[in-house]
Motif scaffolding. Structure first.
Motif, short mmCIF file in Angstrom:
data_model
loop_
_atom_site.label_atom_id
_atom_site.label_comp_id
_atom_site.label_asym_id
_atom_site.label_seq_id
_atom_site.Cartn_x
_atom_site.Cartn_y
_atom_site.Cartn_z
N UNK B 131 0.81 -1.22 0.00
CA UNK B 131 0.00 0.00 0.00
C UNK B 131 0.84 1.27 0.00
N UNK B 133 3.44 1.90 -1.73
CA UNK B 133 3.75 2.23 -3.13
C UNK B 133 2.49 2.76 -3.82
N UNK B 134 1.36 2.13 -3.51
CA UNK B 134 0.11 2.52 -4.14
C UNK B 134 -0.21 3.98 -3.86
N UNK B 135 0.03 4.45 -2.64
CA UNK B 135 -0.42 5.79 -2.27
C UNK B 135 0.57 6.89 -2.60
N UNK B 136 1.83 6.56 -2.78
CA UNK B 136 2.85 7.61 -2.94
C UNK B 136 2.56 8.48 -4.17
N UNK B 137 2.40 9.80 -3.97
CA UNK B 137 2.01 10.65 -5.09
C UNK B 137 3.14 11.01 -6.05
#
Ligand code: SF4
Ligand code: SF4
Ligand code: SF4
Lengths: 390, 275
Positions: B131, B133-137
């Motif tokens: 998660x 990695x998924x959220x990093x903008x």
């Protein structure tokens, strides 16, 4: 039209200078944070978001709430909102600006803010949030300015403004939905992992934003010759009432699921917020204050006879605004971090520098609001006699 | 408003718009490197390769306080992890906690005392479905081709979204300047700056030199490292022959750090038949 903001009474200038002074103090404090790092805030490894992100979340709601005036006025031709709708749009401009500033002061490496655009990452909700917020800011500046400009000349807004106004409706819903998605999709944060999060966000936004608008409209009427209209204010009062009831209802749904399932991950944050957990109860008085204020505001709002009295309405709106501010601008964020990922309790409380920076960002918002309202009110005062045609 | 003024505004408006685009484009073009995917990694000659690096922590082999200390010190010393003596600003890549905190919800009142109190070695799980990695903008946190969850500390904007998203509390933010809090800086490894998030990197700098992670090397065989996608790797052999658990596997992040519990051998009457 901007020149209207440069001439004003003594009272106007005193207020502007007070705001500038607060902003100045905040800016100096921010420089310190910039130099020393976010260690000067109350944030920690366990509670890594706090007051700043809470304010951001709360203000996205305030910004989105302009739609509660735009829908009746433009979609249902509710003429009574004719004069007040501009106040809603300009409130949105000021709120989104504060949102962006709160994100900025929360960043560890603010000078790299452009990385969000340089490395667009569609799988990150934060990327989408910056897209929709930026777009919403632009939309409201253009719409607000164009309508005001038209009013000044006593004509209707140019034809190209209409589609933008319609676009701003779903766009307003999107900014708060996407903001809820920031939280509602994180594995392991049980307090936030709830499908009703976006709906609850919207309900609280449509209560809190218009409540603030009522307060602002009353202030504007008191200090200027511009009258947003008694009926308009009462109509917004009704919107606030329904939205607040929906908001409390959604909160109770959350509490039911947590309490009746009694799954520890779901109950612990609520226990921490309302009763304290493992002897830590720093937020308990605040959360109960929020609950009591919510009840008070609903009681005052729900009876038409009380609501019709404008001072009671103002009182209800203040109670409601404070209640939602505590609930969403503080409790909601902290509750997601307590207990932490190890089921341990680390408490959070903002420090003095953090509070000063927060207040000064609000001061920036109020300054923008003051200037925009000053322009709007001056234009309207000039055209007071002219019945607006649309 | 007079005609000239409107004209003027139109021209001013459109030129501002064009100038913004122009400056933006110029800025982008002046930074070619930054538009590529965050740096994968140096392909050195010695580089150890894998599809998904993984680790097994054999709790039976960690006995004394000294055993634990060696493992943690090995990592924190070579990676210049600061020590603030203050839980608020704490930075840690590998640390200890008890069973009930490492595996919340799995504990029971009546579990063997030894298991209740024995510290577990915790670190980033290098989740296969991370998660963070998924959220990093900004893609500052990314998944390498060998399964390591890595971060680019020059790109990180310090938004701390990844800290909210990691269910394992594996990530630390530099709330203060870390440099003064490093006792003996290791000149061979970079120090970090204020305002970025960091965590265990599975010692990618050592893998590049053909070495095993520092904690593994210091663990006397308690920590085993290898490619979980290779059926002949040591980690796979251990997983095939031991009962292992992972932290919060129910969240679907697919952690690749496995634990072999240190269950006290007991004499169960009638249990011999099962042997
Ligand atoms: S343990 Fe946390 S930081 Fe590590 S890969 Fe998984 S989610 Fe990311
Ligand atoms: S703090 Fe850095 S690594 Fe974490 S999500 Fe933000 S930019 Fe990515
Ligand atoms: S693998 Fe390397 S970086 Fe990770 S905890 Fe072990 S020594 Fe530290």
């Amino acid at each position: 039209m901007f020149e209207k903001a440069l001439v004003g009474s003594k009272r106007y200038w005193t207020w502007v200078i007070v705001l500038l002074a607060v902003i100045g103090i905040g800016f100096i404090t921010y420089l310190q944070q910039f130099k020393l790092g976010l260690g000067i805030t109350g944030l920690s490894r366990d509670v890594s978001w706090g007051l700043y992100i809470g304010q951001f979340t709360f203000l996205v709601g305030v910004a989105a709430s302009a739609v509660m005036l735009v829908i009746p006025y433009y979609l249902h031709d509710f003429k009574k909102f004719g004069k007040i709708v501009i106040l809603g749009e300009f409130l949105a401009v000021s709120a989104v600006t504060m949102c962006i500033l709160f994100i900025f002061v929360d960043m560890g490496q603010p000078m790299r803010i452009m990385n969000v655009i340089l490395h667009p990452t569609p799988n990150s909700i934060m990327f989408w949030d910056s897209v929709v917020l930026g777009g919403y800011l632009g939309l409201n500046i253009i719409i607000g300015w164009a309508t005001l400009h038209a009013d000044k000349k006593g004509t209707r807004p140019a034809a190209w403004v209409k589609p933008l106004i319609y676009l701003s409706i779903p766009w307003a819903i999107s900014i708060h939905t996407v903001t809820a998605f920031l939280y509602a999709g994180l594995p392991g944060r049980h307090f936030w992992l709830s499908a009703i999060m976006a709906a609850r966000f919207l309900a609280s936004a449509f209560a809190g934003g218009p409540a603030l608008l009522i307060i602002l409209a009353l202030i504007v009427r008191k200090f200027t010759k511009f009258d947003p209209g008694k009926e308009a204010i009462q109509a917004i009062g009704k919107i606030v009432t329904y939205a607040m009831i929906a908001n409390v209802f959604f909160l109770l749904l959350e509490i039911f699921t947590a309490a009746y399932s009694s799954i520890p991950g779901h109950t612990h944050p609520f226990k921490y917020l309302y009763f304290g957990l493992e002897g830590h109860a720093r937020l308990v008085p605040l959360m109960w204050a929020s609950s009591i204020l919510a009840i008070v505001s609903i009681v005052l709002l729900v009876f038409p006879s009380i609501r019709k009295n404008e001072s009671m309405l103002a009182l209800a709106c203040i109670a409601l605004f404070v209640s939602l501010w505590i609930d969403k601008g503080f409790g909601l964020i902290i509750g997601g971090f307590v207990p932490n990922m190890f089921e341990k309790v680390t408490e959070y409380w903002p420090t003095l520098p953090e509070t000063i920076i927060t207040i000064s960002v609000w001061a920036v918002g109020f300054l923008i609001l003051t200037i925009l309202y000053k322009v709007a009110v001056s234009v309207r005062e000039e055209t007071a006699g002219i019945e607006l045609e649309h | 408003m007079s005609m000239d003024r409107r004209e003027f505004l139109k021209i001013a408006g459109s030129s501002t718009f064009l100038a913004t685009i122009g400056i933006g484009a110029g800025w982008i073009l002046s930074r070619p490197g930054e538009f590529l995917e965050a740096s994968q990694f140096l392909q050195t000659k010695e580089l150890l390769k894998a599809k998904q690096w993984a680790m097994v922590v054999d709790m039976r082999k960690l006995k004394t306080e000294e055993d634990y200390k060696k493992v943690i010190d090995a990592c924190h010393r070579i990676h210049n992890v600061p020590n603030f003596d203050n839980p608020k600003d704490e930075v840690k890549w590998i640390w200890l906690d008890t069973f009930e905190h490492a595996f919340p919800g799995q504990e029971s009142e009546f579990m063997p005392e030894q298991m209740k109190h024995k510290p577990f070695v915790l670190l980033c799980n290098h989740c296969e479905n991370p998660p963070c990695v998924r959220v990093c903008p900004t893609k500052a946190t990314f998944k390498r081709k060998d399964g390591i969850t890595m971060q680019d500390l020059h790109r990180c904007i310090g938004c701390r979204y990844c800290m909210a998203a990691c269910p394992f509390g594996a990530r630390s933010f530099n709330y203060r300047d870390p440099r003064p809090a490093i006792k003996e800086p290791n000149p061979e490894y970079p120090t970090r700056m204020i305002g970025v998030v960091e965590k265990c990197t599975f010692c990618e700098e050592r893998l590049a030199k053909g070495q095993m992670p520092a904690c593994v090397e210091a663990s006397n065989g308690a920590l085993v490292f290898g490619d979980i996608s290779d059926p002949n790797s040591e980690v796979r052999k251990i997983l095939n022959t031991n009962y292992t658990i992972r932290r919060k596997a129910e969240l679907g992040t697919r952690p690749v750090v496995y634990y072999i519990l240190d269950i006290p051998t007991s004499v169960v009457p009638g249990g011999e038949g099962n042997v």
